[in-house]
Design an enzyme around this catalytic site. Structure first.
Site, short mmCIF file in Angstrom:
data_model
loop_
_atom_site.label_atom_id
_atom_site.label_comp_id
_atom_site.label_asym_id
_atom_site.label_seq_id
_atom_site.Cartn_x
_atom_site.Cartn_y
_atom_site.Cartn_z
N LYS A 101 0.84 -1.21 0.00
CA LYS A 101 0.00 0.00 0.00
C LYS A 101 0.88 1.26 0.00
CE LYS A 101 -3.53 2.77 0.61
NZ LYS A 101 -4.57 3.07 -0.36
N LYS A 113 -0.18 11.33 5.79
CA LYS A 113 0.11 10.22 6.71
C LYS A 113 0.74 9.05 5.95
CE LYS A 113 -3.20 7.43 7.14
NZ LYS A 113 -3.75 6.18 6.68
P1 NAP Z 1 -12.63 8.43 7.79
O1 NAP Z 1 -13.72 8.86 6.88
O2 NAP Z 1 -11.98 9.40 8.69
O3 NAP Z 1 -13.24 7.22 8.66
C1 NAP Z 1 -12.63 6.69 9.78
C2 NAP Z 1 -13.71 6.21 10.74
O4 NAP Z 1 -13.07 5.61 11.85
C3 NAP Z 1 -14.59 7.35 11.27
O5 NAP Z 1 -15.95 6.99 11.15
C4 NAP Z 1 -14.15 7.47 12.73
O6 NAP Z 1 -15.17 7.84 13.62
C5 NAP Z 1 -13.74 6.05 13.03
N1 NAP Z 1 -12.83 6.01 14.18
C6 NAP Z 1 -11.69 6.74 14.36
N2 NAP Z 1 -11.14 6.42 15.53
C7 NAP Z 1 -11.95 5.50 16.10
C8 NAP Z 1 -11.93 4.79 17.33
N3 NAP Z 1 -10.96 4.99 18.23
N4 NAP Z 1 -12.94 3.91 17.58
C9 NAP Z 1 -13.91 3.70 16.69
N5 NAP Z 1 -14.00 4.34 15.50
C10 NAP Z 1 -13.03 5.23 15.23
O7 NAP Z 1 -11.45 7.74 6.97
P2 NAP Z 1 -11.55 6.91 5.60
O8 NAP Z 1 -11.38 7.83 4.45
O9 NAP Z 1 -12.72 5.98 5.66
O10 NAP Z 1 -10.18 6.07 5.69
C11 NAP Z 1 -10.05 4.91 6.51
C12 NAP Z 1 -8.72 4.24 6.17
O11 NAP Z 1 -8.74 3.84 4.79
C13 NAP Z 1 -7.50 5.16 6.32
O12 NAP Z 1 -6.41 4.43 6.83
C14 NAP Z 1 -7.22 5.62 4.91
O13 NAP Z 1 -5.85 5.95 4.72
C15 NAP Z 1 -7.62 4.38 4.11
N6 NAP Z 1 -8.05 4.63 2.72
C16 NAP Z 1 -8.90 5.65 2.42
C17 NAP Z 1 -9.29 5.86 1.10
C18 NAP Z 1 -10.23 6.98 0.72
O14 NAP Z 1 -10.35 7.26 -0.49
N7 NAP Z 1 -10.90 7.63 1.65
C19 NAP Z 1 -8.81 5.02 0.09
C20 NAP Z 1 -7.96 3.97 0.43
C21 NAP Z 1 -7.59 3.78 1.76
P3 NAP Z 1 -15.70 9.35 13.81
O15 NAP Z 1 -17.03 9.32 13.14
O16 NAP Z 1 -15.79 9.55 15.28
O17 NAP Z 1 -14.69 10.27 13.17
#
Ligand code: NAP
Length: 296
Positions: free
Chosen positions: A173, A241
């Site tokens: 990744k 990150k």
């Molecule tokens: P995001 O929208 O910020 O979602 C993360 C979720 O995790 C939020 O709902 C957050 O809750 C929850 N969370 C954070 N800390 C937590 C805890 N301690 N306990 C329980 N829930 C918790 O991020 P995302 O875009 O989905 O990305 C998630 C991962 O996928 C990351 O590592 C990112 O690098 C990877 N990724 C993302 C993409 C993309 O296009 N977005 C593509 C490939 C990979 P809250 O509602 O409280 O904030």
């Protein structure tokens, strides 16, 4: 009978991934830091909302995490009321977040001490891939655990690969994130140069797409570049990150990543400008800012 699945982290990626699992017939237990998101998901899908990662682990055999960063996964897995406290013998933790391979290895050791096992299975393909169930999933861990989780991966992904032992998914990744960031940066330079030189940005994208310069970034991010609307998608702070993870791995392995280091600094500058919450395609703005020229 299908194994009971837990899902922790219902954000931009996690929610549609979990929705696809429900649509495929899996019985889900979900948890999210902001509780309303888990309750909303449960009320709309019939899944069960759990109040802690521990409760998720107690009620499922395969637990998926989709969280922002290494400290979040550490907190959810080994913090108070975390997954480790509820993990049954023989359970499987599948971390699909993008985090450090070093943290992955530490967590896998702790999980193994409980008689359970762990896969690192980060994804690429963005929010659209998550919604459509076409993610590319790169998996590190044992082949046996990979085969066990494969039916779930096949629901969430279109390209599913076992790439090596624990941590190998995260290393793959990191390689992916280098290519995506540097491609966005290159397309941004091309757009600003071309536009200042009098060529319409859409023409630049059309023409470059037809030759060796063609790439998926120009296709997937086209509308964002052209309309200058950078709602995420993938937040630039998360991509910062990810390049941090790549640079740390490069340092550990003694591998030079000179251009990655430059783009890493641009992504940092975006946060200082207040653009950290914008899609990573807003790297275009950095080139525009440096050039004092905005594409039409
Ligand atoms: P995001 O929208 O910020 O979602 C993360 C979720 O995790 C939020 O709902 C957050 O809750 C929850 N969370 C954070 N800390 C937590 C805890 N301690 N306990 C329980 N829930 C918790 O991020 P995302 O875009 O989905 O990305 C998630 C991962 O996928 C990351 O590592 C990112 O690098 C990877 N990724 C993302 C993409 C993309 O296009 N977005 C593509 C490939 C990979 P809250 O509602 O409280 O904030």
């Amino acid at each position: 009978m299908a194994e009971k699945v837990g899902f922790i982290g219902l954000g931009i990626m996690g929610r549609p991934m979990a929705e696809n699992l429900v649509k495929a017939g899996y019985d889900l237990v979900v948890h999210n830091r902001t509780r309303e998101k888990a309750e909303d998901f449960a009320s709309k899908t019939g899944a069960q909302a759990a109040k802690s990662p521990k409760e998720v682990a107690q009620n499922s055999e395969i637990i998926i995490t989709m969280l922002p960063d290494s400290p979040d996964v550490e907190q959810v897995v080994s913090g108070e009321d975390g997954v480790l406290e509820g993990l049954g013998e023989g359970s499987l933790l599948v971390d699909m977040s993008t985090i450090s391979p070093v943290v992955t290895e530490e967590l896998a050791r702790k999980v193994e001490e409980k008689g359970a096992s762990m896969l690192d299975a980060p994804v690429s393909g963005g929010d659209v891939g998550a919604q459509q169930g076409t993610l590319s999933i790169m998996v590190g861990g044992s082949k046996e655990d990979f085969e066990r989780a494969r039916p779930l991966f096949d629901v969430m992904g279109g390209t599913v690969n076992h790439v090596g032992p624990t941590g190998a998914g995260q290393v793959t990744k990191a390689a992916n994130q280098i290519v995506v960031a540097l491609t966005i940066e290159a397309v941004s330079e091309a757009l600003v140069l071309g536009a200042k030189g009098g060529v319409a940005p859409e023409k630049i994208l059309d023409v470059l797409s037809g030759g060796l310069a063609g790439n998926k970034v120009m296709e997937v991010k086209r509308e964002k570049f052209l309309s200058h609307t950078f709602d995420p998608g993938f937040r630039s702070e998360l991509h910062h990150k990810d390049l941090g993870i790549a640079l740390a791995a490069g340092r550990e392995y003694g591998i030079a990543l000179p251009v990655t280091a430059i783009v890493d600094q641009m992504l940092l500058a975006m946060q200082k400008k207040g653009w950290g919450g914008e899609d990573h395609s807003a790297l275009l703005r950095v080139i525009e800012d440096l050039s004092q020229y905005e594409i039409g």
